[in-house]
Scaffold this motif. Structure first.
Motif, PDB file in Angstrom:
ATOM      1  N   GLY A 150       0.793  -1.221   0.000  1.00 31.36           N
ATOM      2  CA  GLY A 150       0.000   0.000   0.000  1.00 31.36           C
ATOM      3  C   GLY A 150       0.828   1.275   0.000  1.00 31.36           C
ATOM      4  N   ARG A 151       2.121   1.180   0.262  1.00 34.05           N
ATOM      5  CA  ARG A 151       3.002   2.350   0.241  1.00 34.05           C
ATOM      6  C   ARG A 151       3.412   2.756  -1.170  1.00 34.05           C
ATOM      7  N   ALA A 152       3.149   1.898  -2.131  1.00 32.99           N
ATOM      8  CA  ALA A 152       3.537   2.196  -3.511  1.00 32.99           C
ATOM      9  C   ALA A 152       2.768   3.402  -4.031  1.00 32.99           C
ATOM     10  N   GLU A 153       3.393   4.114  -4.928  1.00 36.56           N
ATOM     11  CA  GLU A 153       2.766   5.272  -5.545  1.00 36.56           C
ATOM     12  C   GLU A 153       1.550   4.867  -6.378  1.00 36.56           C
ATOM     13  N   PHE A 154       1.654   3.700  -7.013  1.00 40.39           N
ATOM     14  CA  PHE A 154       0.569   3.167  -7.829  1.00 40.39           C
ATOM     15  C   PHE A 154       0.354   1.709  -7.442  1.00 40.39           C
ATOM     16  N   GLN A 155      -0.891   1.256  -7.529  1.00 36.92           N
ATOM     17  CA  GLN A 155      -1.218  -0.146  -7.297  1.00 36.92           C
ATOM     18  C   GLN A 155      -2.125  -0.623  -8.418  1.00 36.92           C
ATOM     19  N   LEU A 156      -1.894  -1.847  -8.862  1.00 37.72           N
ATOM     20  CA  LEU A 156      -2.732  -2.418  -9.907  1.00 37.72           C
ATOM     21  C   LEU A 156      -2.960  -3.894  -9.611  1.00 37.72           C
ATOM     22  N   HIS A 157      -4.218  -4.289  -9.577  1.00 37.97           N
ATOM     23  CA  HIS A 157      -4.575  -5.698  -9.448  1.00 37.97           C
ATOM     24  C   HIS A 157      -4.566  -6.307 -10.844  1.00 37.97           C
ATOM     25  N   THR A 158      -3.792  -7.362 -11.028  1.00 38.73           N
ATOM     26  CA  THR A 158      -3.607  -7.945 -12.351  1.00 38.73           C
ATOM     27  C   THR A 158      -4.465  -9.182 -12.598  1.00 38.73           C
ATOM     28  N   ASP A 159      -5.332  -9.525 -11.656  1.00 38.34           N
ATOM     29  CA  ASP A 159      -6.207 -10.695 -11.832  1.00 38.34           C
ATOM     30  C   ASP A 159      -6.983 -10.564 -13.145  1.00 38.34           C
ATOM     31  N   GLY A 160      -6.946 -11.609 -13.957  1.00 31.02           N
ATOM     32  CA  GLY A 160      -7.747 -11.650 -15.172  1.00 31.02           C
ATOM     33  C   GLY A 160      -7.253 -10.753 -16.294  1.00 31.02           C
ATOM     34  N   MET A 161      -6.097 -10.118 -16.128  1.00 26.69           N
ATOM     35  CA  MET A 161      -5.582  -9.223 -17.163  1.00 26.69           C
ATOM     36  C   MET A 161      -4.465  -9.902 -17.954  1.00 26.69           C
ATOM     37  N   THR A 162      -4.401  -9.596 -19.243  1.00 21.20           N
ATOM     38  CA  THR A 162      -3.278 -10.081 -20.041  1.00 21.20           C
ATOM     39  C   THR A 162      -2.063  -9.211 -19.734  1.00 21.20           C
ATOM     40  N   LYS A 163      -0.890  -9.697 -20.090  1.00 18.73           N
ATOM     41  CA  LYS A 163       0.317  -8.914 -19.843  1.00 18.73           C
ATOM     42  C   LYS A 163       0.280  -7.593 -20.606  1.00 18.73           C
ATOM     43  N   ASP A 164      -0.291  -7.578 -21.813  1.00 22.47           N
ATOM     44  CA  ASP A 164      -0.383  -6.344 -22.587  1.00 22.47           C
ATOM     45  C   ASP A 164      -1.360  -5.362 -21.941  1.00 22.47           C
ATOM     46  N   ALA A 165      -2.465  -5.861 -21.414  1.00 22.52           N
ATOM     47  CA  ALA A 165      -3.433  -4.991 -20.739  1.00 22.52           C
ATOM     48  C   ALA A 165      -2.815  -4.385 -19.479  1.00 22.52           C
ATOM     49  N   VAL A 166      -2.045  -5.187 -18.749  1.00 27.24           N
ATOM     50  CA  VAL A 166      -1.358  -4.679 -17.560  1.00 27.24           C
ATOM     51  C   VAL A 166      -0.380  -3.588 -17.965  1.00 27.24           C
ATOM     52  N   GLN A 167       0.410  -3.836 -19.009  1.00 22.29           N
ATOM     53  CA  GLN A 167       1.392  -2.860 -19.466  1.00 22.29           C
ATOM     54  C   GLN A 167       0.709  -1.546 -19.863  1.00 22.29           C
ATOM     55  N   GLU A 169      -2.161  -0.346 -18.879  1.00 17.77           N
ATOM     56  CA  GLU A 169      -2.698   0.317 -17.687  1.00 17.77           C
ATOM     57  C   GLU A 169      -1.585   0.987 -16.884  1.00 17.77           C
ATOM     58  N   LEU A 170      -0.446   0.318 -16.769  1.00 23.09           N
ATOM     59  CA  LEU A 170       0.679   0.897 -16.035  1.00 23.09           C
ATOM     60  C   LEU A 170       1.217   2.145 -16.733  1.00 23.09           C
ATOM     61  N   VAL A 171       1.300   2.100 -18.043  1.00 26.55           N
ATOM     62  CA  VAL A 171       1.752   3.272 -18.797  1.00 26.55           C
ATOM     63  C   VAL A 171       0.783   4.436 -18.562  1.00 26.55           C
ATOM     64  N   SER A 172      -0.507   4.150 -18.578  1.00 23.61           N
ATOM     65  CA  SER A 172      -1.504   5.201 -18.328  1.00 23.61           C
ATOM     66  C   SER A 172      -1.367   5.770 -16.923  1.00 23.61           C
ATOM     67  N   LEU A 173      -1.165   4.918 -15.938  1.00 25.57           N
ATOM     68  CA  LEU A 173      -0.998   5.385 -14.564  1.00 25.57           C
ATOM     69  C   LEU A 173       0.237   6.276 -14.432  1.00 25.57           C
ATOM     70  N   LEU A 174       1.358   5.820 -14.960  1.00 26.08           N
ATOM     71  CA  LEU A 174       2.586   6.602 -14.878  1.00 26.08           C
ATOM     72  C   LEU A 174       2.448   7.955 -15.578  1.00 26.08           C
ATOM     73  N   ALA A 175       1.759   7.958 -16.706  1.00 21.67           N
ATOM     74  CA  ALA A 175       1.611   9.188 -17.491  1.00 21.67           C
ATOM     75  C   ALA A 175       0.786  10.244 -16.766  1.00 21.67           C
ATOM     76  N   THR A 176       0.058   9.853 -15.723  1.00 22.92           N
ATOM     77  CA  THR A 176      -0.714  10.851 -14.964  1.00 22.92           C
ATOM     78  C   THR A 176       0.204  11.725 -14.111  1.00 22.92           C
ATOM     79  N   ARG A 177       1.410  11.274 -13.815  1.00 22.12           N
ATOM     80  CA  ARG A 177       2.320  12.032 -12.938  1.00 22.12           C
ATOM     81  C   ARG A 177       3.691  12.291 -13.529  1.00 22.12           C
ATOM     82  N   TYR A 178       4.051  11.588 -14.579  1.00 20.30           N
ATOM     83  CA  TYR A 178       5.428  11.669 -15.082  1.00 20.30           C
ATOM     84  C   TYR A 178       5.447  11.831 -16.591  1.00 20.30           C
ATOM     85  N   ARG A 179       6.522  12.441 -17.052  1.00 17.68           N
ATOM     86  CA  ARG A 179       6.842  12.432 -18.469  1.00 17.68           C
ATOM     87  C   ARG A 179       7.579  11.126 -18.717  1.00 17.68           C
ATOM     88  N   LEU A 180       7.054  10.293 -19.581  1.00 18.49           N
ATOM     89  CA  LEU A 180       7.603   8.953 -19.784  1.00 18.49           C
ATOM     90  C   LEU A 180       8.781   8.955 -20.731  1.00 18.49           C
TER      91      LEU A 180
END
Length: 182
Positions: A150-167, A169-180
């Motif tokens: 819970g201390r992480a800046e971002f959390q994502l539950h990966t149940d039922g997600m493909t690796k591409d869907a996880v990737q 979603e993570l890119v979208s989360l990071l892009a809310t706070r950082y220049r990628l």
């Protein structure tokens, strides 16, 4: 404009996809991959699961902290770091983790972890999930570790997600706070 970052850290429960996502990010950005479990295996000549089974979890956690400390002290740049699931459970590791960069926790339900472990095409020994009642062990382990995840800046539950869907979603989360990275 959002901040940039030098490294990215993936933490989370066993089987949640940390190693897979770290490889995908490293390839996407042309960064280096650092998997703490792989680094430990390379330097000790023993797999983390074997160290835990033979020497105990606390002995492994000491090795893990020493490995992380050496890595952070080396001043890494442009690394995607995949940690072992329990690395975050030692308080002394948190300042080291935070020095590296943004932290993402990948999570799964305990039942998903047990299912993925039992059906993995390549078996990774996970002594903390082995035994007569892996589902109970996974629930107890998740309960102990959730406050750390819970201390992480971002959390994502990966149940039922493909690796591409996880990737994605993570890119979208990071892009809310950082220049990628490009």
């Amino acid at each position: 404009m959002p901040d940039t970052f030098d490294n990215l850290v993936l933490i989370g429960f066993p089987t949640a996809g940390k190693s897979t996502q770290a490889r995908l990010f490293a390839k996407r950005w042309g960064w280096r991959l650092m998997d703490t479990d792989e680094l430990i295996a390379g330097t000790t000549g023993r797999k983390p699961g074997d160290i835990i089974a033979q020497d105990g979890e606390e002995a492994f956690r000491r090795i893990e902290t020493e490995t992380l400390q050496r890595f952070v002290d080396s001043g890494p740049r442009h690394h995607v770091v995949s940690t072992g699931g329990g690395l975050v459970s030692r308080e002394e590791n948190w300042p080291l983790i935070r020095r590296l960069g943004p932290v993402i926790a990948l999570l799964v339900k305990p039942e998903t972890a047990v299912y993925r472990q039992a059906n993995a095409s390549h078996r990774v020994r996970r002594p903390l999930l082995e035994g007569d009642d892996p589902a109970r062990k996974a629930r107890e382990l998740m309960e102990r570790r959730m406050p750390y995840y819970g201390r992480a800046e971002f959390q994502l539950h990966t149940d039922g997600m493909t690796k591409d869907a996880v990737q994605n979603e993570l890119v979208s989360l990071l892009a809310t706070r950082y220049r990628l990275p490009n």
